[in-house]
Design a protein around this motif. Sequence first.
Motif, PDB file in Angstrom:
ATOM      1  N   SER A  79       4.337   7.627  -4.545  1.00 21.19           N
ATOM      2  CA  SER A  79       4.716   8.375  -2.843  1.00 21.19           C
ATOM      3  C   SER A  79       4.937   7.099  -2.079  1.00 21.19           C
ATOM      4  O   SER A  79       5.196   7.241  -0.604  1.00 21.19           O
ATOM      5  N   GLY A  80       5.355   5.797  -2.218  1.00 18.58           N
ATOM      6  CA  GLY A  80       5.810   4.799  -1.484  1.00 18.58           C
ATOM      7  C   GLY A  80       4.492   4.058  -0.562  1.00 18.58           C
ATOM      8  O   GLY A  80       4.830   3.477   0.414  1.00 18.58           O
ATOM      9  N   HIS A  81       3.465   4.307  -0.955  1.00 19.36           N
ATOM     10  CA  HIS A  81       2.339   3.673  -0.221  1.00 19.36           C
ATOM     11  C   HIS A  81       1.698   2.511  -0.592  1.00 19.36           C
ATOM     12  O   HIS A  81       1.182   1.622   0.326  1.00 19.36           O
ATOM     13  N   ILE A  82       1.889   2.093  -1.909  1.00 18.04           N
ATOM     14  CA  ILE A  82       1.672   0.717  -2.072  1.00 18.04           C
ATOM     15  C   ILE A  82       2.625   0.222  -3.352  1.00 18.04           C
ATOM     16  O   ILE A  82       3.528   0.908  -3.822  1.00 18.04           O
ATOM     17  N   GLN A  83       2.656  -1.051  -3.761  1.00 22.59           N
ATOM     18  CA  GLN A  83       3.432  -1.809  -4.487  1.00 22.59           C
ATOM     19  C   GLN A  83       2.548  -2.437  -5.660  1.00 22.59           C
ATOM     20  O   GLN A  83       1.327  -2.924  -5.107  1.00 22.59           O
ATOM     21  N   ARG A  84       2.943  -2.661  -6.805  1.00 21.94           N
ATOM     22  CA  ARG A  84       2.341  -3.519  -7.902  1.00 21.94           C
ATOM     23  C   ARG A  84       3.090  -4.912  -7.542  1.00 21.94           C
ATOM     24  O   ARG A  84       4.312  -4.898  -7.747  1.00 21.94           O
ATOM     25  N   ARG A  85       2.467  -5.985  -7.322  1.00 19.93           N
ATOM     26  CA  ARG A  85       3.044  -7.166  -7.391  1.00 19.93           C
ATOM     27  C   ARG A  85       2.366  -8.273  -8.391  1.00 19.93           C
ATOM     28  O   ARG A  85       1.017  -8.323  -8.518  1.00 19.93           O
ATOM     29  N   PHE A  94      -1.700  -7.759 -12.004  1.00 16.51           N
ATOM     30  CA  PHE A  94      -0.992  -7.455 -11.020  1.00 16.51           C
ATOM     31  C   PHE A  94      -1.984  -7.194  -9.718  1.00 16.51           C
ATOM     32  O   PHE A  94      -3.259  -7.239  -9.788  1.00 16.51           O
ATOM     33  N   ARG A  95      -1.259  -7.387  -8.541  1.00 24.08           N
ATOM     34  CA  ARG A  95      -2.006  -7.072  -7.277  1.00 24.08           C
ATOM     35  C   ARG A  95      -1.666  -5.844  -6.614  1.00 24.08           C
ATOM     36  O   ARG A  95      -0.199  -5.799  -6.831  1.00 24.08           O
ATOM     37  N   LEU A  96      -2.252  -5.140  -5.972  1.00 20.67           N
ATOM     38  CA  LEU A  96      -2.069  -3.875  -5.215  1.00 20.67           C
ATOM     39  C   LEU A  96      -1.590  -4.253  -3.707  1.00 20.67           C
ATOM     40  O   LEU A  96      -2.499  -4.789  -3.156  1.00 20.67           O
ATOM     41  N   VAL A  97      -0.590  -4.099  -3.269  1.00 15.82           N
ATOM     42  CA  VAL A  97       0.072  -4.459  -1.790  1.00 15.82           C
ATOM     43  C   VAL A  97       0.359  -2.993  -0.921  1.00 15.82           C
ATOM     44  O   VAL A  97       1.318  -2.312  -1.629  1.00 15.82           O
ATOM     45  N   ALA A 102       2.293   2.333   4.814  1.00 13.07           N
ATOM     46  CA  ALA A 102       0.958   2.679   4.485  1.00 13.07           C
ATOM     47  C   ALA A 102      -0.021   1.745   5.489  1.00 13.07           C
ATOM     48  O   ALA A 102      -0.922   2.321   5.929  1.00 13.07           O
ATOM     49  N   ARG A 103       0.267   0.369   5.491  1.00 13.19           N
ATOM     50  CA  ARG A 103      -0.632  -0.248   6.514  1.00 13.19           C
ATOM     51  C   ARG A 103      -0.727   0.359   8.029  1.00 13.19           C
ATOM     52  O   ARG A 103      -1.466   0.330   8.550  1.00 13.19           O
TER      53      ARG A 103
END
Length: 154
Positions: A79-85, A94-97, A102-103
Motif C-alpha cells: 500500500s506504499g506506507h512502509i519500506q523494507r531496508r 531488515f528495518r522497517l521505514v 505514511a509519516r
Amino acid sequence: MPSADAQRSAFASLLQELHDATMQAGFVTARRMNLSTTDAAAIEHIALAAVPIGPAELSVRLGVTRSSATEIIDRLVRSGHIQRRRDEADGRRFRLVPTDEARDLVAVELAPLEHRVEEIGASFTVQQQRVITEFLEAVATAHREFATDGKPER
C-alpha cells in the motif's frame, strides 16, 4: 488522606482509564486513516520509533506472531506506507521505514492529540512535570517487566 490501599486502587483505576482512552483514540485514528486498527498501530510503531525497528520487534509491539507481522508488513509495503531496508550493521536483517506519506499521515492524525497533551503538560509546574515524568517512566517500566516476566527484552 486516602489509605495506601485506596491510593493504589486509584492509580490502577486511572491507569486503566488511560489505557481505555488510548485504545479508543487508536480505533478512531485507524478509521480516519482508512486502515485496520492493527495496520494503523503498525504504522504508528514504525513511524514513531526512535530508531527503525525490524519485523521481530514489530511482532512483539503488536502482540502478534512473526508470520502475522510479515503479513501486516507485506500489506503496508504493497500500500506504499512502509519500506523494507537492509540493516546497515547486519545485512541479513531488515528495518522497517515509513514512507514520507505514511509519516505525514501519522503526524496529521496525531497532531491534535499531541498538541492537547502538550498543553496539559504545560499547565503543571516544572517540579510537577518532573514527578509526573518519573511516575510515567516507572509505570512504563513496570508494564514492560510484567510483559517479559521480569526478563530483559530481546
